[in-house]
Motif scaffolding. Structure first.
Motif: not given
Length: 93
Positions: A1-7, A58-61, A82-93
């Protein structure tokens, strides 16, 4: 799962079990960091769905995530391998 920072929206994780009567604990961890408990609640016990509402803090990572359930005194962790994965990507602004 991928989300953006500040979501700030709900995300769901699925246990492959009926969670009726269970308690759940959702934990995330970077490969080098300390575990982070993510508050969660069961939203559909029969389907094994658990929800965490992102707070935007949640910090980017990339995080390995596991769902620990306690059902009738037995502790079972999902995913089982194994594990589930959660990625927090950097927001563009």
């Amino acid at each position: 799962m991928i989300v953006k920072e500040n979501d700030t929206h709900p995300v769901e994780f699925k246990a492959n079990a009926d969670l009726t009567g269970a308690t759940v604990r959702l934990t995330a961890r970077t490969r080098t960091g300390e575990p982070i408990d993510l508050p969660c609640s069961i939203v559909d016990a029969g389907e094994g769905l658990v929800q965490h509402v992102l707070t935007g803090e949640l910090p980017v990572g990339t995080y390995r995530v596991e769902l620990e359930t306690t059902i009738s005194g037995a502790v079972v962790t999902f995913p089982n391998k194994g594990y589930a994965t959660l990625t927090v990507d950097r927001d563009l602004d």
